[in-house]
Design a protein around this motif. Structure first.
Motif, short mmCIF file in Angstrom:
data_model
loop_
_atom_site.label_atom_id
_atom_site.label_comp_id
_atom_site.label_asym_id
_atom_site.label_seq_id
_atom_site.Cartn_x
_atom_site.Cartn_y
_atom_site.Cartn_z
N THR A 35 0.88 -1.16 -0.04
CA THR A 35 0.06 0.05 0.02
C THR A 35 0.78 1.20 -0.05
N LEU A 36 0.58 2.09 -0.80
CA LEU A 36 1.37 3.41 -0.84
C LEU A 36 0.24 4.49 -0.20
N ALA A 37 0.60 5.05 1.04
CA ALA A 37 -0.30 5.88 1.73
C ALA A 37 -0.60 7.02 0.92
N ALA A 38 -1.62 7.83 1.34
CA ALA A 38 -2.27 8.91 0.86
C ALA A 38 -1.22 9.91 0.67
N SER A 39 -1.28 10.76 -0.43
CA SER A 39 -0.39 11.92 -0.85
C SER A 39 1.02 11.44 -0.62
N THR A 40 1.27 10.39 -1.07
CA THR A 40 2.78 10.00 -1.04
C THR A 40 3.36 9.93 -2.45
N VAL A 41 4.62 9.98 -2.87
CA VAL A 41 5.36 9.58 -4.03
C VAL A 41 6.18 8.57 -3.79
N GLN A 42 6.07 7.70 -4.61
CA GLN A 42 7.33 6.55 -4.43
C GLN A 42 8.00 6.44 -5.90
N HIS A 43 9.25 6.91 -5.98
CA HIS A 43 9.99 7.43 -7.13
C HIS A 43 10.96 6.13 -7.30
N ILE A 44 10.77 5.51 -8.47
CA ILE A 44 11.57 4.37 -9.12
C ILE A 44 12.56 4.77 -9.87
N THR A 45 13.84 4.74 -9.66
CA THR A 45 14.93 5.53 -10.51
C THR A 45 15.77 4.58 -11.29
N GLN A 46 15.44 3.22 -11.20
CA GLN A 46 16.16 2.24 -12.01
C GLN A 46 15.36 0.98 -12.32
N ASP A 47 15.55 0.11 -13.46
CA ASP A 47 14.42 -0.72 -13.64
C ASP A 47 14.15 -1.93 -12.42
N THR A 48 12.94 -2.11 -12.41
CA THR A 48 12.40 -2.83 -11.06
C THR A 48 11.34 -3.64 -11.44
N MET A 49 11.33 -4.79 -10.69
CA MET A 49 10.12 -5.74 -10.92
C MET A 49 9.41 -5.72 -9.45
N LEU A 50 8.14 -5.46 -9.79
CA LEU A 50 7.36 -5.74 -8.57
C LEU A 50 6.32 -6.91 -8.75
N ASP A 51 6.54 -7.87 -7.89
CA ASP A 51 5.60 -9.13 -7.98
C ASP A 51 4.82 -9.36 -6.66
N LEU A 52 3.50 -9.06 -6.91
CA LEU A 52 2.61 -9.15 -6.02
C LEU A 52 2.09 -10.30 -5.38
N GLY A 53 2.35 -11.40 -6.12
CA GLY A 53 2.06 -12.89 -5.64
C GLY A 53 0.73 -13.10 -5.73
N GLY A 54 -0.03 -12.15 -6.55
CA GLY A 54 -1.46 -12.38 -6.71
C GLY A 54 -2.14 -11.75 -5.69
N LYS A 55 -1.61 -10.89 -4.96
CA LYS A 55 -2.05 -9.82 -4.08
C LYS A 55 -2.61 -8.31 -4.46
#
Length: 217
Positions: A49-69
């Motif tokens: 979960t990204l909290a309200a009014s927040t920014v998460q900045h990704i600066t290099q190639d990234t994999m986000l695997d949520l495992g079906g969630k």
């Protein structure tokens, strides 16, 4: 981490891009903005979960695997993908809260940024604006909800071999790209390409299941 307060605006230096004005995240007008950078890696989450009014900045190639969630965005939260960076979201259900046209839950910094959806379902709780950059679809990308996915990028996106981009009943796919212009002082990058959703081969599909399709002329 360096945030710069400039009068009435917060700005963050973004690699290969102009200063990114973060003032739109200050939805309460109190000058408080939460900003983090996610280091390059392959992550496996079980609900994130990204909290309200927040920014998460990704600066290099990234994999986000949520495992079906779930990958959840609270009101006005955003995953920000830097210039020339590819982020792959895999095995996830995306839900998000309130947004603005200029403040989508996933935003790409430039036309060189890319996001790949691999076995992902997105619930549209508000109109989703894809402003720039490119999308790559692997396996399935399902759009569900009575709102619009608005494709505004002038760059083409791709449905890969064997993949399906599906819009379900009640949803709207709006193709409204900022294409080339003759205006000499335009602020937008200009392109003459009019093929915005490309299918790699005959096994790639765009499935419109009882949805609405709109396009600019």
């Amino acid at each position: 981490l360096s945030l710069v307060y400039c009068g009435q605006s917060w700005q963050r230096k973004i690699r290969g891009f102009e200063d990114y004005d973060l003032s739109s995240y200050d939805v309460n007008g109190n000058g408080i903005i939460s900003y983090t950078e996610l280091p390059p890696a392959e992550f496996v989450f079980y609900d994130y979960t990204l909290a309200a009014s927040t920014v998460q900045h990704i600066t290099q190639d990234t994999m986000l695997d949520l495992g079906g969630k779930y990958l959840k965005f609270e009101d006005y939260a955003q995953l920000f993908i830097d210039t020339d960076v590819t982020v792959t979201i895999r095995n996830a259900t995306i839900r998000y809260g309130a947004t603005l046209p200029t403040l989508p839950p996933i935003r790409l910094a430039s036309h060189g940024s890319k996001v790949a959806f691999d076995n992902v379902t997105m619930f549209l709780s508000d109109d989703f604006y894809f402003l720039q950059g490119q999308i790559f679809i692997h396996n399935d990308f399902n759009i569900i909800g009575n709102k619009s996915f608005v494709y505004m990028s002038p760059k083409p996106s791709f449905i890969t071999s064997g993949a399906t981009w599906k819009f379900d009943t009640g949803s709207t796919f709006s193709v409204a790209p900022a294409t080339f212009t003759d205006a000499p002082y335009t602020l937008k990058n200009t392109y003459t390409d009019c093929n915005f959703i490309k299918m790699i081969d005959r096994t790639a599909q765009l499935s419109l299941n009882g949805c609405s399709l709109t396009a600019t002329h």
